[in-house]
Every structure is written in C-alpha cells, then in structure tokens.
Design an enzyme around this catalytic site. Structure first.
Site, PDB file in Angstrom:
ATOM      1  N   GLY A  17     -21.306   3.696  55.914  1.00 49.02           N
ATOM      2  CA  GLY A  17     -20.272   2.792  55.403  1.00 49.02           C
ATOM      3  C   GLY A  17     -20.798   1.376  55.269  1.00 49.02           C
ATOM      4  CG  ASP A  18     -21.710  -1.080  58.628  1.00 47.63           C
ATOM      5  OD1 ASP A  18     -20.698  -1.702  58.278  1.00 47.63           O
ATOM      6  OD2 ASP A  18     -21.915  -0.714  59.799  1.00 47.63           O
TER       7      ASP A  18
END
Lengths: 401, 401
Positions: free
Chosen positions: B172-173
């Site tokens: 996600g990051d």
C-alpha cells in the site's frame, strides 16, 4: 471536473510523445499503459496471427484489456525483413521504445539498441529484462512467481509458522513496470534539458523487486534475522490486524497511543485505558493474548458495518477486507468511478481501472479502448509513409495484418 | 563502469532540482528517495525532538536508513511561526514539495497548496493521502495494512481455502510512493516544456493500490467471480509453483509448451512428452494430481541446487525461495552489489539497497548517507539566507535543532 477530479481542460504531460511498444503480458504493457495515460501515443507492435500472449490468457479479452488501453495495435511479422523495416520506421519516428523480448531476440529482429539508435539517436530505449546483461541468469526466462521467490517477497508472505506464499498481486511484473515508466520519464526530462541525446535503460525484474524490500531488508540488516512471515499480525503493534465480526472480518490498525484510546472508546471499554496490563504499546504486545480474550468476543458480537462506523467515528484506521468483486461497491471507489468502461464499435465495452492519480493543471486520459490485434496497422503505417498499395502488398505477403 | 553498470561520468537526470520533503515512515520517504537517487537534492523537514516516526521503529536505525539516503535532514518546529517561515522559505526556493501529512495538517502549518503556490507559482506540490479530498474517508488515517485489506490485495493473498493474508511487502505504501515519483517526473517534464506553471498532484493510497489489481481485476470483470487465493499454485498452468526438493523448496514455472519439454528433459522423463494425459496445458491442468504423483517424488530425490542447475540447462524458469537474509548471497545479487553500505563520520555505516535501474548516458547516485535528525539544519538554512546568529537564536527558542 469529473468524480476523479479530472479536468477536461488539463494538459497531458506527455502530449506529442510517441512510444513504440514491443512487450506483452503484464510488466511492459503496464509501463506503456502508464505512459499512454499521461498522454503519449503508444504504438503496440504485436506478432501477426497470435499477438500479445495475454490475448489468449483466460478470461479473454478481460486479461488483455486490463493493461492495454490507450494503445494502437499494429500487427507485424518481425521475422521478415519487410516487417523489421516497418518496425524500424516506426521507431525512427518515435521518442521512446519499450521492449521486453527474450535475450537476443531484439538483435535477431534488428531492433537492438545499437541498430535503432543509429536510425534515431534521440531515442529513449527501455529494456525490461528478468536479470539483464552480465547476470549469471542472463538467458533465464523470468516469470513473476520466480521473481517473487528469488527476491524474498514470498519469504515474507504467509501465515506465522506456515509456508512461503505468492503475493496475490503480480508484484514482480508491476514493480519492474513502474520503474520502467519512472525511468523513461526521467530520461525524457533529461533529454528535454539537453543533458543527453538518447538513452538506453535496462530494468532488471529481480533487482527491482529486491529494492522494494526496503524496511523489510532494514529489519534483516539490523538484526541479522530474516524478516518473518506474519499472516495478519504485527510483531510490535497491538491491537492490529484482522478481527472477526458477526458477519465477516475487518482490519483494525491501532498503531499509536491516540488510536488505542479511540479503540477503547469505540468498543465502549474505557476502563481498559486504566488497566496496567495495556498501558503502553510494549505492555499491549506483552499481554497480547489477554487483550485478545477481552476484545475478540466484543467484536464478534456485532456486524462489521457497525464496528467500522464506530472505529471511524473515533478516527481509528479500520475497514473491510474486500475481494476483487466487492471492492467496486465501496462508497469511495464508487465516488471516484475507478471502474470505467470504454466503448468499442463492434464488440463489448472494455472494463478498465482508471488512472489513480489526481492532477490539477495537468490531466490523464482514457482515450483509446483496448484494440483488436492489428486494428491500427493501416492507419499507423499510412501516417509513417506507407501507401495503401504497399500495405495491401505486405498484407498479401503475410508481413502484417 | 561499476558492477551495476553505473558510469561515473553519467549525467544525473534530476541534477539541479530541489525537493522539499515533509513525509515520514515509508510511502513518502520512498518517493523522495527515488527522486534523490535520480539526482535531486532532497531537503527532509522533520519535527524537532522526534523526527520521522520511523526513526523510533525497531530496528533502529536500519528501518529509517532503508528509505532515507540522499536526503538532508532539517529539524523544524512547524507549530511555531518561525518554523513555518523557515519551511516556506525552503519551499519558495524548491522545484518540488512532497507531503504526506494528515488531512488539515498542511494548512495548519501554513504549508497548504494555496499558501505556498503563491510564494512559488512554479512549484510541483505532491500530496500522498490515504483517500483524498471529497472521499467519504477523507479524514480517516490510512495504514498500509488497511489499504491492503480495502484494495483487494489481501483477498488474493493466502492459501487456497485459507484466510486472506497480508502481502509481506508494504505494498500500500510503496505503490503510492511509486505513483508519486512518477507523477512528479511527469509534472517536471510538462513544466520544462512550458505546458504548465506549477502543479498540485494528489496520490490516494487506496486508488493507487486498486489500480495494481490489473489482470486480477480483469479476471473479475470477465467472469464475475472474485479472483481466488492460490497459495503457490496457478489455476491454469501445470507444472507451476513450489516444489519440495531433498533440502528445501524451489520455484518452477513451466508456463509454455517449450518449458514443458524442457521440464521433462530436466527430470529425465522424456516419455511424459508422449503421455496423452499430459499432451496439452489443458490436459496437464485436468490431470494435475496424476502428474504431481509422478513428478514430486523425483524432485524430492535430489537437492535444490541440483534441480536448479538441471532446469536452467533446459532454459526452464526455476530458482530458490530466498529470505531477506539469504537473498544477498545469490550470485546475481552479489555481482550487482545491490546491498551497499554508505560510510558515516561518527557512527556505523548505513545499509542500503542500491537503485535497481541501469542507465547508460544517465546515472543514479548514492551520495548522502542517511542523516541524523537535524544533521543539515544549519548548512541548509544558511544557504537559504539565514545568518549563523539567526540560526543560533532560533535554536535557543526551540524552533530548530
């Protein structure tokens, strides 16, 4: 402005840039899709007869369509001299060439960097490779799952104490594809500033995937131990992870003291804030099992929507675990209209995921629906100097379709 | 030229570009690390006293170091007027500002787009957000694991029939971080060509992660069923996946007819090529269990190195499953020297993973080792017009360190 914040009047960052694309399946097509989204014209060269291998991967045509909007399909026989000359003519007029052919294949097609950079010294030539020049594995075909295994990605994916697993995303492909589009943009910028004439970029899939280990490698460098598989837990944050509700599990990520306070308010157990066993993050990690015994039955007592609303009201990160079907029904995803369909004249609409980034003065495009094999062969070749008669002859010879 | 193909004489694509960075932990720092690798000068603003939250995430300092080379640390108190003025002065002189502050925080610091674009109309302003403006979740803090749950990534990660799992990478990051660096490069290019003055980019983490579903979403759009969890199998390719050898498992990916022929030669069972049960890929999928009964005992009979050599000799994609420690000992990874150390004057060397992309006329850099909090406060502020006396006064007032 539409739901995604896209303005009709915005400028496309890569307007006027032409990309010739000789890639297939996922990594390369993802790269050139990004460049197309940003405004480049992408000419996708495919093999006569077969085309991009993903055209025959099930489900058809959804697999191909998912990474091939904003491209014009030109079908050529690159084993023929006439097909190679056509490809060279397209590349000679282009700004960028992206290829992911097997080692030695580009040279066999007379489309290697040495050959085409003579025709077009300002070309940005980008090769997406498994391992690359001078690697002991230079000749080895790379598949996403092999890259996931060799990069360490599988080793950190799986249940605690369980077997290493695939990450569900084709990470090996998409990480390389992202580096490729980023690197092409960096080279275009350097060329525009006069720093270089042309450029040859090589993106090795294995190296790209390893570079994403980032903090996971940091753990390894620091402690000397391999980063573990963690399932849905966190070694040093509690409460954190997947929690069962009455209907389905949710994710809760109470990773700060503020979130812990919000968590206790959301589950209506403010007395936990005064419980010495759970006073600090270290305490909650040490007494993980005791906290779970208190918290888990509470969460199981109500449905997920109830708990998500409660956690959101206290600004605690929490949400559902969507699958690839339910994700499209989420309120945010609906408002963004991330799932788009693109009309096609004589067949079913194509399903695509819109470009996720919001620009302001700039914009992105969803302009060309995923094409049939060779749909733009004639129009693109005519624009590059072929007469209708020449095209007809080449078609009869099987050089194009 | 060094092992990674890096030339000392190459041009840095972003030389002369200054990036001011107000991000922490992984997503934003990964973005600005990429821009620094490509030659930008990155000024990382951190909070006095605490700094980037990842400075206190274990193991320390390896976690922070893994995504913070090529940056100069400037420690400011952004709650003070004088700290805000200092940040504004840095941003006024910069090309790019990347921020990942909580909703409303940038405005509270007088560093929102409206304010700083008046000081610097040519600024490329990039906000990395969980959900973004006008989202129903605009105020909700986003954590990597929540984004993995809500985007569908967890739903496609795990054993067949098992529970949804985290992907081991902080996907996600890193996906959001990659889109951010790509988008900043696109905006710099558009600005250089005179298409825009400045730009405001918003990268929503959830939307970015969903866009990576690509072919996984394609499956869903096509059949209407959610893409399944597959462990280490493939629904339509056999033999493919993880196979146990005498010492440890390996990955084999025999996804084409050529690879199947090579596979049978490698395990010295050419008669399988004439076996009607395994003639086509569809046959091998249909008779998966019978093929496993033949193949698995053979592979278990020898060690992994033996089998990898055999498969490589037949050009079949195969390799080990490394963990985050063993990966650095691989022949390819050693030859590339992907694991680098950067010297620091008065403390231990920093471990970093080198930039994975090979340029030719261009190059990348590993120039500034990860710094201590505020290590460059004085030098950067002096270059932006602060006198030593002013800096001394601000330090006494606690505005900087």
């Amino acid at each position: 402005m539409d739901a995604a914040g896209r303005t009709e009047s915005g400028a496309l960052p890569l307007e006027g840039i032409t990309v010739v694309d000789l890639t297939q399946v996922v990594a390369g097509p993802f790269t050139t899709m990004m460049l197309g989204d940003l405004g480049a014209e992408v000419i996708k060269i495919e093999a006569v007869g077969r085309g991009d291998r993903s055209r025959s991967i099930q489900p058809n045509p959804a697999y191909f369509d998912s990474v091939n909007r904003n491209k014009h399909s030109v079908a050529l026989d690159l084993k023929s001299d006439a097909g190679q000359r056509a490809a060279q003519r397209l590349i000679a007029d282009a700004d960028v060439f992206v290829e992911s052919t097997k080692p030695g294949r580009a040279a066999a097609f007379n489309l290697d960097y040495e050959t085409v950079s003579e025709l077009n010294p300002e070309l940005i030539y980008c090769s997406i490779v498994g391992f690359g020049r001078d690697s002991p594995y230079e000749e080895l075909p790379a598949w996403d799952m092999l890259i996931q295994g060799m990069s360490g990605i599988m080793s950190i994916t799986g249940e605690e104490g369980g077997e290493p697993l695939w990450s569900g995303l084709p990470s090996g492909d998409l990480i390389a594809g992202s580096y490729a589009s980023q690197s092409v943009l960096a080279a275009l910028y350097a060329r525009e500033r006069g720093r270089i004439d042309g450029e040859w970029i090589e993106v090795p899939m294995l190296d790209a995937a390893i570079s994403w280990l980032t903090a996971r490698a940091g753990h390894t460098f620091g402690s000397g131990d391999p980063f573990p598989r963690l399932g849905t837990h966190h070694p040093s944050i509690v409460p954190f992870g997947k929690y069962e509700c009455a209907d389905r599990p949710i994710i809760v990520a109470a990773g700060t003291a503020d979130f812990w306070r919000g968590f206790c308010r959301a589950i209506d157990r403010p007395e936990l804030l005064d419980d010495d066993r759970f006073a600090t993050m270290d305490d909650r990690v040490d007494n993980r099992a005791e906290l779970a015994e208190i918290v888990e039955p509470i969460l199981r007592g109500e449905e997920s929507d109830y708990w998500i609303d409660r956690f959101h009201a206290e600004d605690v990160p929490a949400g559902p675990i969507y699958d690839t079907k339910s994700v499209w029904d989420d309120d945010h995803v609906q408002r963004r209209a991330l799932h788009k369909t693109m009309e096609r004249d004589d067949r079913a609409d194509a399903d695509v995921i819109d470009h996720p980034v919001h620009f302001t003065a700039l914009t992105t495009q969803l302009e060309v629906a995923p094409e049939r094999l060779g749909e733009s062969t004639d129009s693109i070749l005519e624009r590059h100097g072929y007469s209708p008669e020449e095209i007809e002859t080449l078609r009869e010879e099987g050089v194009l379709e």
